[in-house]
Design an enzyme around this catalytic site. Sequence first.
Site, mmCIF file in Angstrom:
data_model
loop_
_atom_site.group_PDB
_atom_site.id
_atom_site.type_symbol
_atom_site.label_atom_id
_atom_site.label_comp_id
_atom_site.label_asym_id
_atom_site.label_seq_id
_atom_site.Cartn_x
_atom_site.Cartn_y
_atom_site.Cartn_z
ATOM 1 N N ARG A 25 -20.797 -2.374 2.742
ATOM 2 C CA ARG A 25 -20.459 -3.853 2.793
ATOM 3 C C ARG A 25 -20.771 -4.456 4.073
ATOM 4 O O ARG A 25 -20.525 -3.848 5.137
ATOM 5 C CB ARG A 25 -18.895 -3.489 2.793
ATOM 6 C CG ARG A 25 -18.175 -4.499 2.868
ATOM 7 C CD ARG A 25 -16.552 -4.477 2.381
ATOM 8 N NE ARG A 25 -15.836 -3.403 3.013
ATOM 9 C CZ ARG A 25 -14.640 -3.038 2.621
ATOM 10 N NH1 ARG A 25 -14.257 -3.709 1.485
ATOM 11 N NH2 ARG A 25 -13.926 -2.116 3.126
ATOM 12 N N ARG A 74 0.814 -1.242 0.013
ATOM 13 C CA ARG A 74 0.012 0.016 -0.140
ATOM 14 C C ARG A 74 0.835 1.178 -0.018
ATOM 15 O O ARG A 74 0.417 2.341 0.054
ATOM 16 C CB ARG A 74 -0.897 0.010 1.274
ATOM 17 C CG ARG A 74 -2.431 -0.713 1.205
ATOM 18 C CD ARG A 74 -3.357 0.036 1.527
ATOM 19 N NE ARG A 74 -4.639 -0.154 1.834
ATOM 20 C CZ ARG A 74 -5.327 -1.376 2.382
ATOM 21 N NH1 ARG A 74 -4.752 -2.370 1.859
ATOM 22 N NH2 ARG A 74 -6.506 -1.399 2.707
ATOM 23 N N ARG A 106 -10.238 7.059 5.522
ATOM 24 C CA ARG A 106 -9.430 6.123 4.930
ATOM 25 C C ARG A 106 -9.140 6.418 3.549
ATOM 26 O O ARG A 106 -7.968 6.425 3.070
ATOM 27 C CB ARG A 106 -10.134 4.829 4.626
ATOM 28 C CG ARG A 106 -10.004 4.071 6.277
ATOM 29 C CD ARG A 106 -11.013 2.960 6.142
ATOM 30 N NE ARG A 106 -10.698 1.824 5.510
ATOM 31 C CZ ARG A 106 -11.615 0.719 5.104
ATOM 32 N NH1 ARG A 106 -12.797 0.951 5.493
ATOM 33 N NH2 ARG A 106 -11.202 -0.218 4.404
HETATM 34 P P1 AMP Z 1 -8.403 -3.669 4.277
HETATM 35 O O1 AMP Z 1 -8.968 -4.831 4.771
HETATM 36 O O2 AMP Z 1 -7.419 -3.875 3.066
HETATM 37 O O3 AMP Z 1 -9.473 -2.702 3.599
HETATM 38 O O4 AMP Z 1 -7.453 -2.905 5.322
HETATM 39 C C1 AMP Z 1 -8.204 -2.395 6.412
HETATM 40 C C2 AMP Z 1 -6.876 -1.359 7.180
HETATM 41 O O5 AMP Z 1 -5.806 -2.454 7.474
HETATM 42 C C3 AMP Z 1 -6.474 -0.420 6.468
HETATM 43 O O6 AMP Z 1 -7.304 0.814 6.486
HETATM 44 C C4 AMP Z 1 -5.334 0.006 7.186
HETATM 45 O O7 AMP Z 1 -5.416 0.603 8.420
HETATM 46 C C5 AMP Z 1 -4.842 -1.303 7.567
HETATM 47 N N1 AMP Z 1 -3.778 -2.094 6.434
HETATM 48 C C6 AMP Z 1 -4.158 -3.052 5.656
HETATM 49 N N2 AMP Z 1 -3.179 -3.475 4.662
HETATM 50 C C7 AMP Z 1 -2.112 -2.292 5.047
HETATM 51 C C8 AMP Z 1 -0.859 -1.947 4.361
HETATM 52 N N3 AMP Z 1 -0.228 -3.040 3.271
HETATM 53 N N4 AMP Z 1 -0.186 -1.234 4.866
HETATM 54 C C9 AMP Z 1 -0.789 -0.386 6.079
HETATM 55 N N5 AMP Z 1 -1.908 -0.426 6.458
HETATM 56 C C10 AMP Z 1 -2.783 -1.456 5.936
#
Ligand code: AMP
Length: 213
Positions: free
Chosen positions: A127, A88, A172
Amino acid sequence: MVIVLLGPPGAGKGTQAPILAGRLGLPILASGDLLRAVARSGSDLGRDVEAIMQSGALVPDATTVRIFLDRLARPDAVGGAILDGFPRTAAQAAALDEALAERGSKVDAAILVDVPADELVARMTDRLVCRADPTHVYNLGTKPPLRPGLCDVDGAELYRRADDEPDTVRARLAKQLAPLAEVVGHYRAHGVLRTVDGRQPIAAVTEQVMGAL
Ligand code: AMP
């Protein structure tokens, strides 16, 4: 084959990942699921991670890279994987390239599931996720469960992620779109970026991804 799924939060990466995993016979490595497991663990690190996720910010690279690369090194991912949510940031992309190079591998394709920012808030607040298996993802607008509040696959309760509340969703997007652009630039420069239109129906997005691979 190592495939990175890229896209803003809510673009549909988590919906496409299990479909692609089934078609390609690859495991899914989802950084958000790994971090949510850490957050639930009750450790000091878990409490920090949980607070950061609730704020809508990214978890620091050092923590995320360590957790994700540990998972990538497990035997089931040796033959490749679908990476959902990682990298990310540009630093994570560089750390991933390095870890893959060490095992004689590389990112074969980075698929950007593109959705305009103004559509994303509605998608995320609609969602629902299965309590028993986080890869079972629903959307009240585009993919409702057959029985309200229950997972079609295993009947478990569906819930809205704490970070899918409207205020956190906006945070986010505000915090995560700029780093995403850097990661997109990284893979474009490496010649492996493919863009698909994430506004299409789910099956059409899958076919476009398969065509791009
Ligand atoms: P997601 O389920 O992919 O939407 O991720 C949920 C949350 O986890 C994100 O909003 C971030 O706070 C954290 N997160 C997930 N992947 C990453 C990453 N590669 N780097 C940093 N934070 C992450």
